[in-house]
Design a protein around this motif. Structure first.
Motif, PDB file in Angstrom:
ATOM      1  N   GLY A  23     127.805   7.184  46.540  1.00 49.35           N
ATOM      2  CA  GLY A  23     126.589   6.575  45.998  1.00 49.35           C
ATOM      3  C   GLY A  23     126.917   5.329  45.184  1.00 49.35           C
ATOM      4  O   GLY A  23     126.306   4.263  45.371  1.00 49.35           O
ATOM      5  N   GLY A  24     127.887   5.437  44.284  1.00 50.83           N
ATOM      6  CA  GLY A  24     128.297   4.282  43.485  1.00 50.83           C
ATOM      7  C   GLY A  24     128.884   3.171  44.331  1.00 50.83           C
ATOM      8  O   GLY A  24     128.574   1.982  44.127  1.00 50.83           O
ATOM      9  N   ALA A  25     129.700   3.546  45.309  1.00 45.41           N
ATOM     10  CA  ALA A  25     130.294   2.543  46.202  1.00 45.41           C
ATOM     11  C   ALA A  25     129.214   1.853  47.018  1.00 45.41           C
ATOM     12  O   ALA A  25     129.284   0.642  47.246  1.00 45.41           O
ATOM     13  N   GLY A  26     128.219   2.612  47.441  1.00 44.85           N
ATOM     14  CA  GLY A  26     127.134   2.011  48.219  1.00 44.85           C
ATOM     15  C   GLY A  26     126.390   0.952  47.442  1.00 44.85           C
ATOM     16  O   GLY A  26     126.073  -0.123  47.977  1.00 44.85           O
ATOM     17  N   VAL A  27     126.124   1.223  46.181  1.00 43.99           N
ATOM     18  CA  VAL A  27     125.438   0.235  45.339  1.00 43.99           C
ATOM     19  C   VAL A  27     126.338  -0.976  45.112  1.00 43.99           C
ATOM     20  O   VAL A  27     125.896  -2.131  45.229  1.00 43.99           O
ATOM     21  N   ALA A  28     127.611  -0.744  44.794  1.00 42.40           N
ATOM     22  CA  ALA A  28     128.549  -1.847  44.568  1.00 42.40           C
ATOM     23  C   ALA A  28     128.725  -2.693  45.824  1.00 42.40           C
ATOM     24  O   ALA A  28     128.775  -3.933  45.746  1.00 42.40           O
ATOM     25  N   LEU A  29     128.811  -2.043  46.970  1.00 36.55           N
ATOM     26  CA  LEU A  29     128.964  -2.787  48.225  1.00 36.55           C
ATOM     27  C   LEU A  29     127.715  -3.592  48.553  1.00 36.55           C
ATOM     28  O   LEU A  29     127.810  -4.707  49.072  1.00 36.55           O
ATOM     29  N   ALA A  30     126.545  -3.053  48.248  1.00 36.05           N
ATOM     30  CA  ALA A  30     125.308  -3.804  48.465  1.00 36.05           C
ATOM     31  C   ALA A  30     125.291  -5.050  47.593  1.00 36.05           C
ATOM     32  O   ALA A  30     124.901  -6.137  48.047  1.00 36.05           O
ATOM     33  N   ALA A  31     125.723  -4.902  46.340  1.00 35.48           N
ATOM     34  CA  ALA A  31     125.786  -6.057  45.444  1.00 35.48           C
ATOM     35  C   ALA A  31     126.788  -7.087  45.955  1.00 35.48           C
ATOM     36  O   ALA A  31     126.498  -8.293  45.988  1.00 35.48           O
ATOM     37  N   ALA A  32     127.949  -6.616  46.374  1.00 36.01           N
ATOM     38  CA  ALA A  32     128.967  -7.536  46.899  1.00 36.01           C
ATOM     39  C   ALA A  32     128.475  -8.234  48.161  1.00 36.01           C
ATOM     40  O   ALA A  32     128.722  -9.423  48.354  1.00 36.01           O
ATOM     41  N   ALA A  33     127.765  -7.502  48.999  1.00 31.57           N
ATOM     42  CA  ALA A  33     127.249  -8.097  50.237  1.00 31.57           C
ATOM     43  C   ALA A  33     126.224  -9.185  49.949  1.00 31.57           C
ATOM     44  O   ALA A  33     126.156 -10.188  50.668  1.00 31.57           O
ATOM     45  N   SER A  34     125.459  -8.991  48.892  1.00 29.82           N
ATOM     46  CA  SER A  34     124.424  -9.983  48.598  1.00 29.82           C
ATOM     47  C   SER A  34     124.975 -11.215  47.893  1.00 29.82           C
ATOM     48  O   SER A  34     124.301 -12.237  47.837  1.00 29.82           O
ATOM     49  N   HIS A  35     126.197 -11.139  47.390  1.00 32.10           N
ATOM     50  CA  HIS A  35     126.779 -12.268  46.664  1.00 32.10           C
ATOM     51  C   HIS A  35     128.021 -12.851  47.324  1.00 32.10           C
ATOM     52  O   HIS A  35     128.574 -13.806  46.797  1.00 32.10           O
ATOM     53  N   HIS A  40     128.025  -8.847  56.785  1.00 33.47           N
ATOM     54  CA  HIS A  40     128.013  -7.920  57.919  1.00 33.47           C
ATOM     55  C   HIS A  40     128.774  -6.626  57.623  1.00 33.47           C
ATOM     56  O   HIS A  40     128.199  -5.538  57.703  1.00 33.47           O
ATOM     57  N   PHE A  41     130.045  -6.709  57.294  1.00 34.17           N
ATOM     58  CA  PHE A  41     130.845  -5.506  57.069  1.00 34.17           C
ATOM     59  C   PHE A  41     130.439  -4.777  55.792  1.00 34.17           C
ATOM     60  O   PHE A  41     130.281  -3.554  55.789  1.00 34.17           O
ATOM     61  N   LEU A  42     130.253  -5.522  54.698  1.00 33.72           N
ATOM     62  CA  LEU A  42     129.931  -4.874  53.427  1.00 33.72           C
ATOM     63  C   LEU A  42     128.542  -4.246  53.450  1.00 33.72           C
ATOM     64  O   LEU A  42     128.334  -3.161  52.900  1.00 33.72           O
ATOM     65  N   GLY A  43     127.596  -4.905  54.094  1.00 30.89           N
ATOM     66  CA  GLY A  43     126.258  -4.334  54.208  1.00 30.89           C
ATOM     67  C   GLY A  43     126.257  -3.052  55.014  1.00 30.89           C
ATOM     68  O   GLY A  43     125.599  -2.071  54.638  1.00 30.89           O
ATOM     69  N   ASP A  86     137.198   1.272  56.356  1.00 34.47           N
ATOM     70  CA  ASP A  86     137.649   0.355  57.398  1.00 34.47           C
ATOM     71  C   ASP A  86     136.846  -0.947  57.359  1.00 34.47           C
ATOM     72  O   ASP A  86     137.421  -2.039  57.474  1.00 34.47           O
ATOM     73  N   LEU A  87     135.542  -0.848  57.174  1.00 34.34           N
ATOM     74  CA  LEU A  87     134.719  -2.058  57.109  1.00 34.34           C
ATOM     75  C   LEU A  87     135.076  -2.918  55.892  1.00 34.34           C
ATOM     76  O   LEU A  87     135.146  -4.150  55.984  1.00 34.34           O
ATOM     77  N   VAL A  88     135.321  -2.276  54.774  1.00 36.95           N
ATOM     78  CA  VAL A  88     135.726  -3.011  53.564  1.00 36.95           C
ATOM     79  C   VAL A  88     137.090  -3.660  53.782  1.00 36.95           C
ATOM     80  O   VAL A  88     137.311  -4.819  53.404  1.00 36.95           O
ATOM     81  N   SER A  89     138.000  -2.941  54.406  1.00 36.35           N
ATOM     82  CA  SER A  89     139.327  -3.495  54.706  1.00 36.35           C
ATOM     83  C   SER A  89     139.221  -4.702  55.630  1.00 36.35           C
ATOM     84  O   SER A  89     139.909  -5.710  55.438  1.00 36.35           O
ATOM     85  N   ARG A  90     138.353  -4.625  56.605  1.00 34.38           N
ATOM     86  CA  ARG A  90     138.163  -5.760  57.521  1.00 34.38           C
ATOM     87  C   ARG A  90     137.564  -6.964  56.792  1.00 34.38           C
ATOM     88  O   ARG A  90     137.945  -8.102  57.066  1.00 34.38           O
TER      89      ARG A  90
END
Length: 129
Positions: A23-35, A40-43, A86-90
């Motif tokens: 849950g926490g990673a999902g929120v952080a990844l959404a924030a990273a994807a928007s900035h 593509h991968f982070l979202g 894997d998506l974050v690593s890519r």
């Protein structure tokens, strides 16, 4: 203590822990994807984490009623961690975690959902309920 009880005992708190991490990673990844430019991968990683965190929370809550909850939780949790990882690593490293990591994680998630569905046919024994 039955064999099922010994397997599920350590898995149950781990399920809640992984739900919180996802849950926490999902929120952080959404924030990273928007900035962070190309989202593509982070979202996609964010969506998988945010979709599976509540499922793991529900499995944690239903351990006493869903016989397949421990196995489903392991498959969903590991599958999501591998797939999203894997998506974050890519995104950040330009390379996969390991060969076929995303499909492996995806198959784990699919198998986890199949095990959730099979839980409808495995009733808890009266002594276990």
């Amino acid at each position: 203590m039955t064999k099922d009880m010994s397997f599920s005992a350590p898995i149950r708190p781990l399920t809640l822990f992984i739900a919180g991490i996802l849950g926490g990673a999902g929120v952080a990844l959404a924030a990273a994807a928007s900035h962070g430019g190309d989202a593509h991968f982070l979202g996609s990683a964010s969506i998988m984490c945010l979709a599976h965190a509540p499922a793991l929370l529900a499995l944690h809550a239903g351990y006493d009623r869903i016989r397949t909850a421990p196995v489903a939780a392991v498959l969903l949790g590991l599958g999501t961690l591998i797939f999203a990882g894997d998506l974050v690593s890519r995104h950040f490293g330009g390379d996969s975690l390991f060969p076929l990591a995303a499909p492996t994680g995806g198959l784990g998630m699919i198998a986890g959902w199949a095990v959730v569905a099979l839980g409808a046919f495995f009733k808890r024994a009266a002594a276990e309920a």
